[in-house]
Design an enzyme around this catalytic site. Structure first.
Site, short mmCIF file in Angstrom:
data_model
loop_
_atom_site.label_atom_id
_atom_site.label_comp_id
_atom_site.label_asym_id
_atom_site.label_seq_id
_atom_site.Cartn_x
_atom_site.Cartn_y
_atom_site.Cartn_z
N SER A 284 -34.04 69.13 -0.22
CA SER A 284 -34.20 70.66 -0.58
C SER A 284 -35.50 71.10 -0.62
CB SER A 284 -33.71 70.78 -1.86
OG SER A 284 -32.06 70.64 -1.72
N VAL A 285 -36.65 70.33 -0.11
CA VAL A 285 -37.90 70.74 -0.04
C VAL A 285 -37.65 72.18 1.32
CG1 VAL A 285 -39.89 70.68 1.04
CG2 VAL A 285 -39.23 69.08 -0.72
#
Length: 400
Positions: free
Chosen positions: A115-116
């Site tokens: 999810s970066v």
């Protein structure tokens, strides 16, 4: 299973074979997270033709001490060796002061950042708004009429997607073996084929999602599908694939040294929410650009006002009603970025299994870390490393 034996023979033995059934499980993940292209279809995110040069000023940080989850003192060196860290880059005042790799990762090898990826999408929004291609207050259906009838078609705006404030019925339980997350992953190709389930693809699946009865904007509700819809909005706004958008508007002008890539489903739809793989050095470049008000190598890549908005705005009341207060009790969320503590400067991009880009403007420090932590969400390890990031920043700024 010793991780050194995984995928080491030709062919691997059955117990050492990485498959879609085990690739996110430790220790298979140590190999899988740096070899995603061998497991899933992907689209390339082209690097810059003129990479931003890196400068180095080695600092000894392995003895920087902080508390482990049991309250005992640990130092950076031990933390790196015992927390499934795969890669680690620390930058201070724009120069790399520490770099560390393990489990086969190298400076030129991309690693899955989960999810970066969302924070990359949130950063892109500022660029597209500045170019006049995106209206954050527009309804989603202005870009994707197909969303009428879904949760994204009833008063949902691009801003609701950006801030995770969609009133959606979805349980993002990473440990579940059935339900929302499994159905979602199956649509992206991240789960093994199941002959008992009708086949679907990502964009088809997104149109099936329904509201939870709460108004959009009321509460922070972390749901990955919001970011996949956002990526689809970008594609409609720009008339090009998401991978091409990332390269054209961010990766190339930022000065990325290496190609990145993103997983795609059976129809070529990108997993915008969590499918990017990138090198740790390029993540450090990304973080340094954000620390430097959107400037990379003297070029304004991201509008400074968008980064100011990320750091200083967001809905604290919506956060307090949300589902991640146990992570950051006094945090905030804006355009896919986390504020660690309201009123303080650090902000971060965070992904499951231990992926971080931690930015501390006050101490002029950026830390990029990728990992194959066994649990998707391990709050003990995440909070330990948050203490470590703070201790490193304090050391580098001369405050410790």
């Amino acid at each position: 299973m010793n991780s050194r034996h995984i995928m080491a023979a030709f062919p691997p033995t059955a117990d050492a074979q990485v498959t879609l059934a085990n690739w996110r499980q430790h220790p298979f993940s140590e190999w899988a997270f740096r070899n995603v292209r061998e497991l899933l279809p992907t689209a390339n995110i082209a690097r810059s033709r003129e990479p931003t040069s890196l400068s180095f000023a080695q600092a000894y940080l392995e003895d920087v001490a902080f508390a482990n989850p049991r309250g005992e003192t640990i130092d950076v060196g031990e933390a790196l060796r015992t927390s499934h860290t795969d890669g680690f880059v620390v930058s201070h005042r724009g120069r790399i002061v520490a770099e560390w790799y393990a489990h086969g990762l190298t400076p030129d090898a991309p690693h899955l950042i989960f999810s970066v990826s969302k924070s990359i999408a949130g950063t892109l929004a500022g660029i597209l708004v500045d170019r006049g291609k995106l209206d954050p207050d527009a309804p989603v259906t202005q870009y994707i009429p197909e969303m009428r009838g879904s949760v994204y078609g009833d008063g949902c705006t691009v801003r609701h997607l950006l801030d995770m404030s969609v009133g959606i019925h979805f349980d993002e339980d990473y440990m579940a073996r059935e339900g929302d997350v499994i159905n979602y992953r199956r649509s992206t190709g991240w789960e093994p084929f199941d002959a008992t389930v009708p086949p679907t693809h990502l964009r088809q699946y997104l149109q099936t999602l329904r509201p939870d009865g709460k108004p959009h904007g009321h509460a922070f509700h972390y749901v990955s599908t919001n970011t996949d819809v956002l990526g689809w909005v970008y594609e409609r706004a720009c008339g090009m694939s998401y991978a091409r958008i990332v390269s054209h508007y961010l990766w190339e002008p930022m000065g990325a040294e290496h190609d990145a890539y993103i997983t795609v489903d059976s129809r070529g739809a990108a997993r915008v929410a969590g499918g990017i793989c990138a090198t740790v050095r390029d993540l450090a470049r990304f973080g340094e650009m954000m620390r430097n008000h959107g400037v990379s190598n003297g070029r304004q890549v991201v509008p400074s006002r968008w980064i100011h908005d990320i750091r200083h705005n967001g809905n604290a009341e919506a956060w307090s009603r949300g589902d991640l207060t146990k992570v950051f009790p006094n945090g905030n969320y804006r355009s896919k970025w986390y504020t660690i503590e309201r009123g303080q400067t650090p902000f971060a991009a965070i992904g499951i299994h231990g992926q971080w880009v931690y930015i501390d403007p006050a101490n002029e420090t950026v830390i990029a870390r990728v990992s194959s932590q066994a649990l998707p969400m391990d709050l003990d390890l995440d909070h330990m490393w948050l203490r470590g990031y703070r201790a490193i920043a304090s050391r580098l700024s001369g405050k410790a």
